[in-house]
Structure formats: C-alpha cells, structure tokens
Scaffold this motif. Structure first.
Motif, PDB file in Angstrom:
ATOM      1  N   LEU B 267       0.826  -1.211   0.000  1.00  0.00           N
ATOM      2  CA  LEU B 267       0.000   0.000   0.000  1.00  0.00           C
ATOM      3  C   LEU B 267       0.857   1.256   0.000  1.00  0.00           C
ATOM      4  O   LEU B 267       0.571   2.225  -0.702  1.00  0.00           O
ATOM      5  CB  LEU B 267      -0.941  -0.009   1.205  1.00  0.00           C
ATOM      6  CG  LEU B 267      -2.105  -0.989   1.102  1.00  0.00           C
ATOM      7  CD1 LEU B 267      -2.912  -1.001   2.378  1.00  0.00           C
ATOM      8  CD2 LEU B 267      -2.997  -0.636  -0.081  1.00  0.00           C
ATOM      9  N   ILE B 270       2.349   1.577  -3.570  1.00  0.00           N
ATOM     10  CA  ILE B 270       1.377   2.042  -4.558  1.00  0.00           C
ATOM     11  C   ILE B 270       1.030   3.509  -4.307  1.00  0.00           C
ATOM     12  O   ILE B 270       0.882   4.299  -5.245  1.00  0.00           O
ATOM     13  CB  ILE B 270       0.133   1.131  -4.565  1.00  0.00           C
ATOM     14  CG1 ILE B 270       0.528  -0.222  -5.162  1.00  0.00           C
ATOM     15  CG2 ILE B 270      -1.008   1.740  -5.370  1.00  0.00           C
ATOM     16  CD1 ILE B 270      -0.488  -1.311  -4.987  1.00  0.00           C
ATOM     17  N   PHE B 312      -1.288   5.990  14.513  1.00  0.00           N
ATOM     18  CA  PHE B 312      -2.452   5.287  13.980  1.00  0.00           C
ATOM     19  C   PHE B 312      -3.007   6.006  12.753  1.00  0.00           C
ATOM     20  O   PHE B 312      -3.750   5.439  11.970  1.00  0.00           O
ATOM     21  CB  PHE B 312      -3.539   5.168  15.051  1.00  0.00           C
ATOM     22  CG  PHE B 312      -3.142   4.252  16.155  1.00  0.00           C
ATOM     23  CD1 PHE B 312      -2.862   2.924  15.891  1.00  0.00           C
ATOM     24  CD2 PHE B 312      -3.015   4.706  17.452  1.00  0.00           C
ATOM     25  CE1 PHE B 312      -2.478   2.069  16.902  1.00  0.00           C
ATOM     26  CE2 PHE B 312      -2.633   3.861  18.467  1.00  0.00           C
ATOM     27  CZ  PHE B 312      -2.362   2.538  18.194  1.00  0.00           C
ATOM     28  N   TRP B 313      -2.623   7.290  12.615  1.00  0.00           N
ATOM     29  CA  TRP B 313      -3.100   8.050  11.461  1.00  0.00           C
ATOM     30  C   TRP B 313      -2.405   7.638  10.169  1.00  0.00           C
ATOM     31  O   TRP B 313      -2.915   7.917   9.080  1.00  0.00           O
ATOM     32  CB  TRP B 313      -2.879   9.545  11.692  1.00  0.00           C
ATOM     33  CG  TRP B 313      -3.951  10.165  12.515  1.00  0.00           C
ATOM     34  CD1 TRP B 313      -3.888  10.475  13.845  1.00  0.00           C
ATOM     35  CD2 TRP B 313      -5.256  10.559  12.076  1.00  0.00           C
ATOM     36  NE1 TRP B 313      -5.081  11.019  14.259  1.00  0.00           N
ATOM     37  CE2 TRP B 313      -5.938  11.086  13.197  1.00  0.00           C
ATOM     38  CE3 TRP B 313      -5.917  10.504  10.837  1.00  0.00           C
ATOM     39  CZ2 TRP B 313      -7.240  11.561  13.118  1.00  0.00           C
ATOM     40  CZ3 TRP B 313      -7.214  10.970  10.762  1.00  0.00           C
ATOM     41  CH2 TRP B 313      -7.869  11.489  11.900  1.00  0.00           C
ATOM     42  N   LEU B 315      -1.735   4.929   8.319  1.00  0.00           N
ATOM     43  CA  LEU B 315      -2.386   4.118   7.292  1.00  0.00           C
ATOM     44  C   LEU B 315      -3.536   4.902   6.650  1.00  0.00           C
ATOM     45  O   LEU B 315      -3.714   4.898   5.431  1.00  0.00           O
ATOM     46  CB  LEU B 315      -2.892   2.810   7.906  1.00  0.00           C
ATOM     47  CG  LEU B 315      -3.431   1.783   6.932  1.00  0.00           C
ATOM     48  CD1 LEU B 315      -2.368   1.367   5.936  1.00  0.00           C
ATOM     49  CD2 LEU B 315      -3.945   0.561   7.682  1.00  0.00           C
ATOM     50  N   ALA B 316      -4.303   5.596   7.509  1.00  0.00           N
ATOM     51  CA  ALA B 316      -5.426   6.388   6.995  1.00  0.00           C
ATOM     52  C   ALA B 316      -4.907   7.453   6.032  1.00  0.00           C
ATOM     53  O   ALA B 316      -5.511   7.703   4.979  1.00  0.00           O
ATOM     54  CB  ALA B 316      -6.189   7.033   8.149  1.00  0.00           C
ATOM     55  N   ASP B 318      -2.086   7.352   4.252  1.00  0.00           N
ATOM     56  CA  ASP B 318      -1.690   6.673   3.007  1.00  0.00           C
ATOM     57  C   ASP B 318      -2.897   6.481   2.093  1.00  0.00           C
ATOM     58  O   ASP B 318      -2.851   6.763   0.897  1.00  0.00           O
ATOM     59  CB  ASP B 318      -1.074   5.296   3.315  1.00  0.00           C
ATOM     60  CG  ASP B 318       0.417   5.397   3.603  1.00  0.00           C
ATOM     61  OD1 ASP B 318       0.999   6.471   3.347  1.00  0.00           O
ATOM     62  OD2 ASP B 318       0.996   4.408   4.092  1.00  0.00           O
ATOM     63  N   GLY B 319      -3.990   5.981   2.699  1.00  0.00           N
ATOM     64  CA  GLY B 319      -5.194   5.732   1.913  1.00  0.00           C
ATOM     65  C   GLY B 319      -5.760   7.008   1.327  1.00  0.00           C
ATOM     66  O   GLY B 319      -6.086   7.077   0.137  1.00  0.00           O
ATOM     67  N   ALA B 320      -5.850   8.054   2.174  1.00  0.00           N
ATOM     68  CA  ALA B 320      -6.406   9.324   1.707  1.00  0.00           C
ATOM     69  C   ALA B 320      -5.536   9.896   0.592  1.00  0.00           C
ATOM     70  O   ALA B 320      -6.049  10.446  -0.383  1.00  0.00           O
ATOM     71  CB  ALA B 320      -6.498  10.301   2.873  1.00  0.00           C
ATOM     72  N   ILE B 322      -3.658   8.228  -1.580  1.00  0.00           N
ATOM     73  CA  ILE B 322      -3.894   7.485  -2.825  1.00  0.00           C
ATOM     74  C   ILE B 322      -5.119   8.068  -3.536  1.00  0.00           C
ATOM     75  O   ILE B 322      -5.085   8.392  -4.729  1.00  0.00           O
ATOM     76  CB  ILE B 322      -4.117   5.978  -2.559  1.00  0.00           C
ATOM     77  CG1 ILE B 322      -2.824   5.326  -2.057  1.00  0.00           C
ATOM     78  CG2 ILE B 322      -4.607   5.258  -3.815  1.00  0.00           C
ATOM     79  CD1 ILE B 322      -2.951   3.844  -1.747  1.00  0.00           C
ATOM     80  N   LEU B 323      -6.226   8.250  -2.764  1.00  0.00           N
ATOM     81  CA  LEU B 323      -7.466   8.750  -3.359  1.00  0.00           C
ATOM     82  C   LEU B 323      -7.277  10.166  -3.896  1.00  0.00           C
ATOM     83  O   LEU B 323      -7.712  10.491  -5.009  1.00  0.00           O
ATOM     84  CB  LEU B 323      -8.599   8.735  -2.325  1.00  0.00           C
ATOM     85  CG  LEU B 323      -8.995   7.359  -1.809  1.00  0.00           C
ATOM     86  CD1 LEU B 323     -10.084   7.485  -0.765  1.00  0.00           C
ATOM     87  CD2 LEU B 323      -9.461   6.474  -2.956  1.00  0.00           C
ATOM     88  N   VAL B 326      -5.004  10.117  -7.219  1.00  0.00           N
ATOM     89  CA  VAL B 326      -5.671   9.674  -8.443  1.00  0.00           C
ATOM     90  C   VAL B 326      -6.830  10.606  -8.790  1.00  0.00           C
ATOM     91  O   VAL B 326      -7.107  10.847  -9.968  1.00  0.00           O
ATOM     92  CB  VAL B 326      -6.159   8.204  -8.388  1.00  0.00           C
ATOM     93  CG1 VAL B 326      -4.998   7.247  -8.452  1.00  0.00           C
ATOM     94  CG2 VAL B 326      -6.997   7.943  -7.165  1.00  0.00           C
TER      95      VAL B 326
END
Lengths: 331, 346
Positions: B267, B270, B312-313, B315-316, B318-320, B322-323, B326
């Motif tokens: 993750l 990417i 803890f933030w 991973l969140a 990383d996800g945000a 990515i979104l 793109v």
C-alpha cells in the motif's frame, strides 16, 4: 451465446459440488472430528462474515467493478461499534449508526468510481488503507468487551435445539434476496447488462452510475453488518478485526464462477464456493495447519479459478467457430 | 468489440488524443515540480512547528527510510506503466528478507552468495507473477492478490514461527546499512543508482518506450508489432527483482526479520507511485516521480512523528493520499482533454 454460457455455468457449479465433496472426503481423512454436526455448525459459523460480504461483491464484479475495501469496512464497523458502546451508548443506537457509516463508506467508493471516473481497483485499494487506518484511529490498539449476553449469543450460539448458528439465518435470508434480485428482476438484468457492455447498457437507458453506486453502498452496509456479527461472535471489538478477509471473499466470488471481467456469474455458484473454501480451511485447521499457511491454498485456488476458465474458454472458443462457418458460407 | 466501435475516435478527437499524449508528459513533468513544491511546503510548515525537524541527520533518516520503498517503487512503476499492478511486492520483500536472513543465520552461504540468492528468489517470484498474467492471462489484480497471500504463506512455512535477530547475522551483512559511500549511506546510494538506471532505460531504451506504448494503448501496441505479453512478463520480472533487492537489504537495515516483515508495504509503494504521478491507467509517469512520491510520503510520516501525532493516522493518511492523488490526476486529465477537444474542433 447465453444458452451456451448457461450450460457452462451449470457445469461450473457441478464442478464446485464435486470440489466440495472432495474436500469433505479429504477433511474426514485428515481428522476424525471433521464429519460431525458440531464441526459443520462451527465451520459455518466461522464463514458467515465472509459469506455476507461475498454477496454484494459478486454483484459488483458482475457489473465489471471490484471492491477490495470490504475487510477494512468490517474493521471500521467493529471499531466504531466498540467505541460507541464504550461511550455507554445503547446497542440499538450503535448498530444502525455503524450500518449508516458502512453506507457512507460505500457511497464514497461509488462516487469516486462513477462520478469522478476512477478505476474501482485503485479507489478501493485506497479505501482499504483509509478505512483500516480510520479504524485504528477510532479505537487504537485496545479492544472493547463486556457486551450484553443477547448480543454475544447471537454471534456464536445456535438457534435453540438445532445446530444452526444465528448468523446463518441472516446469511440465508440475504442469499435468497440476492438470488431473487439478480436472477429474477430487472435490476439483475441491468447488472448483467452493465457488466457485459457498459456503453451499450448506457445507450439502452440504464443509469449505469446509479446502479453501480447502489451496489457499492450495499457492499458497505453488508460489510458493516459483517463487522457487527464478527464483534458479537468474538465478543470483542478491535480495529484489526477481519484483516486478510479480502482474500477469502474475492476467492469465493471468482471461484464461484463470476467472470472477473463482468457480465457472468450466479449466486448459487458463489454460495457453493464460500462453503468450498470454508471446508478447505476447516479441514486444514483440524490438521494443525496455521491460517497463514492455509492462505497458500486459498491464494492458489483464487489464481486457478480465473486461469482455469480462461484457458478452457480459449480452447473451447476454437470449436463452435469452426462449426458455425459452414452454414454461414452456404447461405 | 462493440465498445471499441462506439469509442472509435472521430478526426477531431483523434487530434485531441495525439495532443493529449504530449500534454500528459507535460503534466507528468509539472507533477514532479508540484511534488517538490509540496515537499518544500511540508518541510517549511513542520520546521516552523518543530525546528528539530530541519537537520541533516533527520533528512538522512527520512532518506534511509525511503530507500527500500523507493527501490520497490521503481519496480512497481514498470508494472503500472503497462496498465498492470503488483500487489505481492510486500510479500516478496518479506519472503526474500527472511530467506536471506535464514541462509546467513545457518551459515549456509557467505554474504555475497546469500545476497545473490535473495535477488534471484525475488526475480523468480516476479517471473511467476509474470507467467500468471502474461501466459495464463489472469488480470494482474487477481493474480497478485493471490500471490500476495501465497508468498506470505510460504514465508510463514519457511519461518515456522522462528525469527532472525541481529545477533544471528554476520557483521559484514549488517554493515551494509551502516556503511556509506562518499559520506552518503550506501542504501541511499543504491536506491538512487537503481532509480537513475531505471529512469534512463525507461526513457531511452527500446523496451522502455514499448512499456509506455503498451500502457497507452495495448491494442495499438499489439498492432505495431510490440511483443506485449513478453514485455509485461518482463515488467513483472523487473518488479520482482527490485522487491528482491529491497528484501535482501531489509535484514541489514532492520536487524531482525520475522514472517510478518514488510506486510502491508504494497500500500505504501502504490501510494508512492500514484502520488509520483504514474498514471494508474498505464502509459505515463516516471520513476523519478515515483521516488519523489515516496520521499514526500516518508517526509509526512516523519513530520507526524515529530509533531507527536498518533501513528495510527499513518495508514489512513496513506489511503487518503492514494485517493487524493488519483482524484487530482483525473481532474487534470479531464481539464486538458476538454481543452484539447475544443481546440481540435476549431
């Protein structure tokens, strides 16, 4: 075309039944405890969260998209349920709230895919990280326990006097509803049409974006429901609940005969595949194989379930074409 | 088939598309400048909040953290350029890291030989991915989701609950991570070299250009005689090799390796690649962009730690990211596409 693919899937489902029987035979040879009512009840109970998430995912893949974020939505739902319950809120309020958050998570996936036009693979890979991250933000490393008895009983007890786990009733009701909607209603036909050819579906008046968005919302809600059930079954809410479930969920759908490119697949196949994987994992567990090692077998099954039909289709594609050329040239 | 007929471009749209290719490269280059600007902004803001952040040793720490991810991101870029994705990289890094560590622990092989075997193992795992995608024609997402778990499971089988700790490892091997070339840590030099070589080859070699062609338009690439499946296979091999190199260096960098090493790394990789402007639909983006993306993410991560925000933030975020990345790409692409369509019609 549709007749031939129908026949193919009949054969595919037969194959799944054969596989299921083979794994049951294998399981009973691995352990004497395998073939018993209580083991089958236990096996089923272990499967239900993954099974509930596989149903909407099947529809999403038939419509030509994918949702990898389901396991993280399960984790986020579990974490939120634990967080709100620990605040002292009653469960009748917590559970609808968690389901609503599931819907919102699915809506975000759906909007990013259909309105912004991003590929669902990347969107749900992003939300796979995002939702799991939010779960650990909400609950941190702690776990919440001390749930009411009716709640945990619902998670891991059977319907009194039977070997049927309560969550199986939920899954059965959902499976019948999905079966009916996909195979007997116009909604199902729209989903197949979108997966077969998105553009043609749009030109024939189907609101592709709306249908897909609803599918993602369903996926979010049912993943959240799976999170509630898992929390009840473990009587523990944790942010890392359900980590790694995506493998089994995606494998159930594709092994169930759903075409990864969309447009084909049946609910019966998916339900059979869910139990194939469940029986396989249960047999391996009884043979003392660790869950992480079991994943080698499930991962291989995932790849084979897509590679197999592709190869078969490529070989069989050479056949009817030759037969068809004759009448065409005569006329 | 019918989709293609509907999408078949009219003259003006075709002109738009040719222009679009050039604009995309322009956007990609703007993207690299953009990342550097964002990076500078982050550095400035964090430095004001916490002056400790702005130090050579902290920047060296960030780059050290980036080096392994950057090496994997180079491989991932070659795969993403062809309109594919490799989700198994975290498991490849983990399996290679453990296997290399175990070989050294048991004194089966010397340090250079163990490193060689580790790299070859990565290459082999990448080749297996490539076979499933290019020969069995399984979509990359399914193939590598499968091998993500297959390779991690093999890691668990090999490890069998054991762990390789720093005391088990030879000093020469651990020394790789602490050594430096011309006062620059070896890991950073290695990552920079790999990135530069890959950037040069992708930009200037025949196969490198063909990878872009495949990603831009697979059907057209096939028509002009590019051996698409062979090159896609090659991209997965390169990706496996890069993950193998990162895996070999993993034990040296972190001292201990267990069966969970590098899980979830895919993750981060990417995220780095898409933040770096590599188009997830294939066909555009650069290795340098991906490396800059990795540096930006690592700087943000470091800044969070320094500002005492909960990890803890991470991973969140990383996800945000990515979104966001793109999403921004799609918005920019849409904007240029509309402009070009308009000029094409005129």
């Amino acid at each position: 075309m549709s007749l031939r693919s129908l026949a193919l899937f009949r054969r595919w489902e037969t194959l799944l039944v054969v596989l299921l029987v083979a794994f049951i035979v294998l399981g009973s040879s691995l352990s004497p405890y395998f073939v018993s009512g209580s083991n089958f009840s236990n096996l089923t109970s272990n499967l239900m969260e993954k099974a509930i998430m596989a149903l909407p995912l099947a529809l999403i893949i038939i419509a030509g998209e994918i949702d990898l974020s389901v396991e993280s939505m399960l984790g986020l739902a579990s974490a939120l349920l634990g967080f709100t319950y620990a605040l002292g809120w009653p469960l009748w309020l917590d559970i609808p709230l968690v389901l609503f958050v599931g819907a919102m998570g699915g809506l975000l996936n759906g909007v990013l895919v259909t309105r912004v036009g991003l590929p669902s693979l990347v969107v749900t890979l992003g939300t796979l990280a995002l939702y799991r991250g939010l779960a650990s933000v909400v609950l941190g490393p702690r776990s919440v326990s001390g749930w009411p008895e009716w709640f945990t009983n619902f998670g891991f007890s059977n319907v009194p006097g039977t070997l049927i786990p309560w969550p199986l009733l939920v899954f059965a009701a959902l499976a019948i509803a999905f079966l009916f909607v996909l195979h007997r209603t116009w909604i199902g036909r729209q989903i197949y049409a979108i997966g077969k050819n998105k553009e043609a579906a749009r030109y024939s008046g189907i609101d592709v974006a709306k249908v897909k968005t609803y599918l993602f919302i369903f996926s979010g809600v049912l993943s959240a429901l799976a999170g509630v059930i898992l929390t009840a079954r473990f009587s523990s809410a944790r942010a890392d609940n359900g980590q790694g479930f995506v493998l089994d969920v995606v494998t159930s759908v594709l092994l169930g005969g759903v075409n990864i490119f969309g447009g084909e697949g049946t609910i019966v196949g998916v339900v059979l595949a869910i139990f194939v994987i469940g029986v396989l994992r249960n047999g391996l567990t009884l043979a003392d194989v660790s869950p992480d090692t079991q994943s080698v077998a499930v991962g291989a099954l995932l790849i084979l379930s897509v590679a197999g039909p592709t190869l078969v289709r490529r070989i069989s594609a050479a056949w009817p074409r030759r037969q068809l050329t004759k009448p065409v040239s005569n006329s | 088939m019918s989709t293609r007929a509907i999408e078949s471009p009219t003259g003006s749209a075709l002109a738009g598309r040719i222009g679009l290719g050039r604009t995309l490269t322009l956007v990609a280059r703007l993207r690299e400048v953009g990342i550097v600007l964002v990076l500078l902004a982050v550095v400035a803001i964090v430095t004001i909040q916490a002056p400790l952040f702005f130090s050579v040793s902290n920047f060296e720490q960030i780059l050290l953290n980036v080096s392994l991810i950057a090496i994997v991101a180079v491989g991932q870029t070659t795969v993403v350029l062809t309109r594919n994705v490799d989700l198994s990289v975290g498991s490849v890094v983990g399996l290679v890291a453990f296997a290399t560590g175990d070989l050294l622990k048991e004194h089966t092989l010397g340090v250079p030989a163990a490193i060689g075997v580790g790299c070859l193992l990565g290459l082999g795992l990448g080749a297996f991915n490539g076979l499933i995608v290019a020969v069995a024609r399984v979509p990359a997402i399914v193939a590598t989701l499968g091998t993500l778990y297959v390779y991690r499971g093999l890691d668990f089988i090999v490890a069998g609950g054991k762990q390789v700790s720093a005391i088990d490892l030879p000093r020469d091997y651990l020394g790789i991570a602490t050594s430096s070339v011309l006062a620059i840590p070896t890991l950073i030099v290695a990552a920079a070299l790999i990135a530069l070589v890959a950037a040069y080859l992708l930009r200037n070699s025949g196969p490198g250009r063909e990878l872009y062609a495949i990603g831009s338009n697979p059907a057209a690439a096939e028509v002009v005689g590019i051996p698409t499946q062979r090159l896609i296979f090659g991209a997965f091999v390169v990706c496996g090799l890069c993950a193998g190199i990162a895996g070999v260096l993993w034990g040296s960098r972190f001292g201990s390796v267990n069966a969970l090493a590098a899980s979830g790394l895919e993750l981060q990789v990417i995220a780095a690649v898409v933040v770096g402007g590599v188009n997830i639909f294939g066909g555009s983006g650069t290795v340098i962009g991906a490396v800059l993306g990795a540096i930006l993410l690592a700087t943000i991560e470091n800044a969070l730690r320094i500002l005492h925000l909960s990890e803890f933030w991470l991973l969140a975020i990383d996800g945000a990211i990515i979104l966001l990345a793109v999403g921004t790409d799609a918005a920019i692409r849409g904007y240029f596409q509309r402009i070009l369509m308009r000029t094409g019609r005129r």
